[in-house]
Write an enzyme that holds these catalytic residues in place. Structure first.
Site, PDB file in Angstrom:
ATOM      1  N   PRO A  47      40.495  -5.995  20.112  1.00 44.07           N
ATOM      2  CA  PRO A  47      39.962  -5.424  21.355  1.00 44.07           C
ATOM      3  C   PRO A  47      38.440  -5.262  21.319  1.00 44.07           C
ATOM      4  CG  PRO A  47      40.887  -3.685  19.976  1.00 44.07           C
ATOM      5  CD  PRO A  47      41.138  -4.976  19.252  1.00 44.07           C
ATOM      6  N   ASP A  86      39.022  -1.791  23.584  1.00 41.57           N
ATOM      7  CA  ASP A  86      38.654  -0.625  22.777  1.00 41.57           C
ATOM      8  C   ASP A  86      37.931   0.339  23.700  1.00 41.57           C
ATOM      9  OD1 ASP A  86      38.873   0.486  20.281  1.00 41.57           O
ATOM     10  OD2 ASP A  86      37.824  -1.139  19.276  1.00 41.57           O
ATOM     11  N   TRP A 528      38.088   2.699  14.825  1.00 45.29           N
ATOM     12  CA  TRP A 528      38.593   1.582  14.014  1.00 45.29           C
ATOM     13  C   TRP A 528      40.049   1.831  13.595  1.00 45.29           C
ATOM     14  CZ3 TRP A 528      35.993  -2.868  13.588  1.00 45.29           C
ATOM     15  CH2 TRP A 528      34.621  -2.860  13.836  1.00 45.29           C
ATOM     16  N   GLN A 564      33.869  -8.924  10.907  1.00 46.42           N
ATOM     17  CA  GLN A 564      35.100  -8.132  10.927  1.00 46.42           C
ATOM     18  C   GLN A 564      35.804  -8.100   9.569  1.00 46.42           C
ATOM     19  OE1 GLN A 564      35.993  -6.150  13.326  1.00 46.42           O
ATOM     20  NE2 GLN A 564      34.223  -6.800  14.520  1.00 46.42           N
ATOM     21  N   TRP A 568      37.797  -4.952  11.541  1.00 46.78           N
ATOM     22  CA  TRP A 568      39.176  -5.057  12.033  1.00 46.78           C
ATOM     23  C   TRP A 568      40.114  -5.683  11.008  1.00 46.78           C
ATOM     24  CZ3 TRP A 568      41.876  -9.181  15.184  1.00 46.78           C
ATOM     25  CH2 TRP A 568      43.017  -8.663  15.802  1.00 46.78           C
ATOM     26  N   LYS A 601      18.803 -12.074  15.437  1.00 42.68           N
ATOM     27  CA  LYS A 601      19.993 -11.576  16.110  1.00 42.68           C
ATOM     28  C   LYS A 601      19.748 -11.580  17.615  1.00 42.68           C
ATOM     29  CE  LYS A 601      23.133  -7.595  16.128  1.00 42.68           C
ATOM     30  NZ  LYS A 601      23.375  -6.232  15.599  1.00 42.68           N
ATOM     31  N   LYS A 604      19.595  -8.185  23.859  1.00 40.30           N
ATOM     32  CA  LYS A 604      19.361  -8.064  25.298  1.00 40.30           C
ATOM     33  C   LYS A 604      17.949  -7.543  25.568  1.00 40.30           C
ATOM     34  CE  LYS A 604      24.178  -7.231  26.622  1.00 40.30           C
ATOM     35  NZ  LYS A 604      25.124  -6.256  27.164  1.00 40.30           N
TER      36      LYS A 604
END
Length: 996
Positions: A47, A86, A528, A564, A568, A601, A604
């Protein structure tokens, strides 16, 4: 009857038309209905947070998931694909804190938890509609209607059940540990969260003096990069087994005690100090010193603090070998001070830093100051009070909060933990049962992480999340863990419909031990924990869907980014191991990170990457999908995103593919119009053509199907996609180009029909094979191609994505022909390099091509296809040789070869042997001073420039090799050939003018 297709195609607009068709026929739901009853293929979707828009990392992972699940569906499985969100945790709270100006817990208390959570709920799905729009526009088929959200009460109830199971098995405990703490979000973080955002920073590095109480002229000196922890100093620590020295500083006369091995921390040479005494570290144990600050005199009066302790964690590789102990802010500090009774075992006497990272009123000199800002003021204070021995700066890698981007501090807080350290072996065993692509992530990165995993702090001192279902007595001696809404109702007499804090915080449970009432602890779950519980909670297991869960656990497939491995993937494995003792998934694809074009990276704030929707509107979703998955990022490497790369997919793959399809349709229509012949297609007619290129492309197509089936079974998209792209090039640049006249009917009706049958079969098959990868263009072509085949006219075949993937026809595979054509292509490509190098366009004929190889079969293959070689290269003759022909070689040193020659240091024999092996001929006259440099160039590039004498006097040859076959091209055309080239040029220009 097929419909004509336009010469030019607006790919993005055509994709929007396909979306309209899918909507009209409800394509995704229809495909699921069609597959009901087939074997189940279980897929878990990790999610995302809906507090921001999808970025290229989401698009990449989503594309991988879509390809694999489409492929599974079209391989005969039923694949439910449920989207998840999430909704809890720091990402949402941080947004609300910013918008409401909330600085700490006291601000939340003013508005109340109910209102705070109402605000969180109001923004949690702020971007949900944009997510759905973008995901659908990318062609991903996934169920948004029956999604799961971590804020759904039924999802939260399953999270309670998971925790209750672990609690009952003894996995849960309350501990007081030093943990990474986000002052921006006012809560501790787990170790894997703290590892997500490291940055290189410059911090002060100071050496401070600690005068001994019995002789203030003698001072222990300690080094630290966190001056802000000095107000909390309660002890010093040395290594009991290492040698320490008492020295006199020759410049100041001060007497210092530090580790002998660390004299270099303060002195550049031995003349700067004089050794007075040596001692082992254990001899310093118990020495009392004068603290830097006197804020905690009450602690000192107990005679437990401000003394020297010993522990072997002190090393000789940094600092002074004397470590200052601030037990509230260091794990080893806390452990050592606790073991030596510096403070009570039920906690630290005082913490002078609040949840926002500011000094409390106890630290009078720096009250209200943010700890990192206080560093320079503390250093100034140390200097003024004659405690600063040395000051500098150090650059090091430091953790920042993954959400607020503020520096983390390490702080002791009471937390609830899941035991992980005592199941490490089981975690490794379960991980070994999973299939990872690429596998080195499993064996190295993830397994190493598991070996060093710490107990997992799952509690957060926050508000918007699933409340931890633990009710305790005031003295914490009676603890009840609740696992369901029914259980809470039975014990409390109160039934709730929502499980957020505002609904359950005030509920009490009568004590069974005569301790009055039990109250819920205030903490909520780390988000998490919720995402790790999604295999169970997405189905409201075990309260509902037990059979469905059991059939789909472990999952057949999951996929996410490499970040992840500490997120996750880890939480999934810990919870499934704790609950069921087995892994949560069978197969996993890990992708790398998509970075901005400059390698930074994507941000925005910096606006250093193009908006995904702009790229889609310019080039189409298929082009973006194929660009991402035909890159190193699918092998878990990083990709620097280049919009030109998406454009190149359109130009180099889709346009040639579309043009081949258009050429097919044009000629089917021409056949039926001009020849009055009906074009029909039957599988059984394939293979009847005697044309070697027909046989080759059909065989290559079937071999590709075998390869795709085998490699996709191994989830190796990084091998499959390049092969698919390469096949499109073989189809367009080799088959269609070399058979244009046949396809246009120049060889007669029967030959034309066989060529068209072949081309239709291959285009139809590659279109079906590419459907999971490029769902729009394949659908657009299919809607026209299906008109040829009667059984595809039914509603069950309305979409290409309803069809099963084509199975390879082994009867059409001819490895010998594939090998022969491949060798022919190699020879042609090598010769083209020579033409390009000499800037000699193909329209100008050349006298001869010589092919040299030691394998007679190789040469026979070239001879069998020499008509294609002469046509493609426009050469008069093709000569082959497998003999070790002696020929004179004149080598010339060119300026760009000199450096190569120097680097190879004139290893003459080695280079001669290498060249002879390369060309399989006897090489002579390597005598001139330039020969060595040129041979270096040969060894590196395979680019041989020679004057070659082969049956003709003074013939000018240029050579090129792929280190297997050597081709020599005579580049000296006679006048008649030059005239022919000019004539072709004239014809070419006239044709262009006619077309214009």
């Amino acid at each position: 009857m097929v419909e004509p297709v336009p010469e030019k195609l607006d790919f993005p607009k055509e994709e929007e038309k396909i979306l309209a068709i899918w909507k009209e026929i409800d394509a995704f739901k229809t495909s699921l209905k069609q597959s009901k009853g087939k074997p189940r293929y279980a897929f878990y979707d990790g999610p995302p947070f809906a507090t921001g828009l999808p970025h290229y990392g989401h698009i990449l992972a989503g594309t991988i998931k879509d390809i694999v699940t489409r492929f599974a569906h079209q391989s005969g499985f039923h694949v439910d694909r449920k989207f998840g969100w999430d909704c809890h945790g720091l990402p949402v709270e941080y947004e609300i804190d910013k918008s409401l100006g909330i600085k700490g817990p006291e601000d939340v208390a003013k508005i109340g938890i109910a209102e705070y959570n109402r605000q969180c709920r109001s923004i949690v799905m702020r971007y949900a509609s944009q997510w759905e729009l973008i995901v659908n526009r990318l062609g991903r088929w996934i169920d948004f209607e029956n999604d799961y959200k971590t804020l759904y009460p039924w999802f939260m109830e399953s999270v309670w059940w998971v925790f209750k199971q672990l609690f009952d098995k003894g996995f849960v405990y309350r501990g007081f540990k030093v943990m990474p703490f986000s002052t921006g979000c006012h809560t501790p973080l787990s170790n894997f969260e703290a590892n997500q955002n490291y940055k290189d920073v410059n911090d002060p590095a100071v050496i401070i003096s600690f005068p001994l109480v019995k002789d203030p002229n003698v001072k222990l000196i300690a080094w630290t990069t966190t001056p802000w922890t000095l107000p909390s100093n309660l002890a010093l620590c040395v290594n009991p087994k290492m040698t320490y020295v008492k020295v006199e500083d020759q410049a100041t006369g001060s007497v210092y005690i530090l580790m002998e091995a660390r004299l270099v921390a303060l002195y550049k040479n031995e003349s700067e100090y004089k050794v007075i005494e040596k001692m082992v570290g254990s001899a310093l144990f118990g020495l009392k010193y004068i603290p830097v600050f006197n804020y905690f005199e009450s602690v000192r009066l107990k005679e437990t603090a401000f003394k020297v302790l010993t522990d072997t964690y002190v090393t000789d590789d940094s600092g002074t070998g004397v470590v200052h102990q601030a037990p509230y802010f260091g794990a080893d500090d806390y452990r050592v001070c606790l073991a030596n009774n510096v403070f009570k075992k039920d906690g630290i006497p005082i913490c002078p830093v609040d949840a926002s990272g500011k000094f409390t009123s106890d630290v009078t000199d720096f009250q209200g100051m943010y700890v990192k800002d206080a560093d320079k003021h503390i250093c100034k204070h140390l200097k003024q009070n004659n405690r600063l021995v040395h000051q500098s700066t150090t650059k090091h890698n430091y953790p920042f909060c993954w959400r607020s981007d503020t520096p983390l501090i390490y702080k002791a807080v009471p937390s609830w933990f899941i035991r992980v350290e005592n199941i490490t072996d089981k975690l490794l065993e379960n991980n070994a049962q999973c299939y990872w692509v690429p596998d080195f992530i499993k064996e190295k990165r993830f397994a190493n992480w598991l070996r060093d995993a710490h107990d997992w702090a799952v509690s957060r001192n926050r508000y918007w999340g699933t409340p931890i279902p633990i009710w305790v007595s005031e003295d914490l001696e009676e603890i009840v863990c609740i696992g369901s809404i029914d259980e809470l109702a039975q014990l409390s007499g109160v039934r709730v419909t929502d499980l957020h804090r505002e609904s359950v915080d005030d509920i009490t449970i009568p004590s069974r031990m005569g301790k009055g009432v039990l109250r819920r602890i205030p903490e909520v779950f780390d988000c998490w924990f919720e995402s790790g519980a999604m295999p169970y909670a997405q189905l409201h297991y075990p309260f509902e869907n037990k059979k469905e869960f059991e059939e789909g656990f472990p999952a057949d497939f999951i996929a996410e980014g490499i970040d992840q491995t500490r997120g996750w993937f880890y939480t999934l494995l810990v919870l499934s191991t704790g609950l069921f003792g087995k892994p949560p998934f069978k197969n996993l694809i890990v992708n790398g990170l998509v970075l901005a074009s400059d390698g930074q990276k994507m941000s925005k704030r910096k606006k250093n990457y193009p908006d995904p929707m702009e790229i889609i509107s310019q080039y189409g979703a298929d082009a973006l999908r194929l660009y991402l998955i035909n890159s190193p990022v699918v092998r878990a490497e990083n990709l620097r995103f280049q919009s030109n790369g998406v454009r190149d997919i359109l130009k180099d793959v889709f346009l040639p593919w579309y043009n081949a399809y258009r050429f097919l349709i044009q000629n089917i229509i021409r056949l039926e119009k001009e020849e009055s012949a009906t074009f029909s297609y039957k599988d059984e007619d394939l293979g009847s053509s005697s044309n070697i290129m027909d046989q080759w492309i059909l065989s290559s197509m079937q071999s590709l199907l075998q390869f795709v089936k085998q490699e996709m079974h191994g989830y190796k998209l990084y091998t499959v996609v390049p092969k698919l792209v390469r096949f499109v090039e073989l189809l367009t640049n080799w088959y269609v180009r070399s058979n244009r006249k046949r396809l246009k009917g120049d060889g007669g009706l029967e030959d034309c029909q066989k060529a068209l049958q072949t081309l239709f079969s291959v285009i139809f098959t590659i279109t079906r094979t590419m459907a999971p990868f490029t769902p729009f263009l394949t659908e657009q072509m299919y809607q026209n191609l299906r008109r040829i085949i009667p059984h595809l006219q039914s509603d069950d075949c309305r979409s290409i994505h309803y069809l099963m993937l084509p199975q390879p026809k082994e009867s059409l595979i001819n490895v010998k022909i594939e090998k022969a054509v491949s060798r022919m292509q190699t020879v042609i490509e090598l010769a083209r390099v020579i033409r390009d190098r000499k800037t000699m366009p193909t329209k100008y004929p050349l006298p001869e091509l010589v092919v040299i190889h030691k394998d007679p079969e190789y040469l026979a293959d070239v001879v069998s296809l020499q008509s294609y070689v002469t046509d493609e290269l426009n050469v008069r003759n093709v000569t082959t040789s497998s003999d070790k022909v002696k020929y004179g070689v004149k080598l010339r040193a060119e300026p760009d070869h000199v450096a190569l020659g120097k680097r190879l240091k004139g290893d003459f024999k080695k280079m001669m042997a290498a060249i002879q092996k390369l060309t399989d001929v006897q090489v002579e006259d390597f005598i001139s001073s330039g020969s060595i440099q040129l041979m270096g160039h040969v060894l590196k590039t395979g680019d041989i420039r020679v004057i070659y004498q082969f049956g003709k006097e003074n013939s000018q040859y240029e050579a090129h090799t792929d280190n297997d076959v050597l081709v020599l091209l005579d580049v000296t055309p006679d006048q008649s050939m030059l005239d022919e080239g000019v004539a072709r040029e004239v014809v070419n220009r006239i044709q262009k003018l006619r077309k214009k």
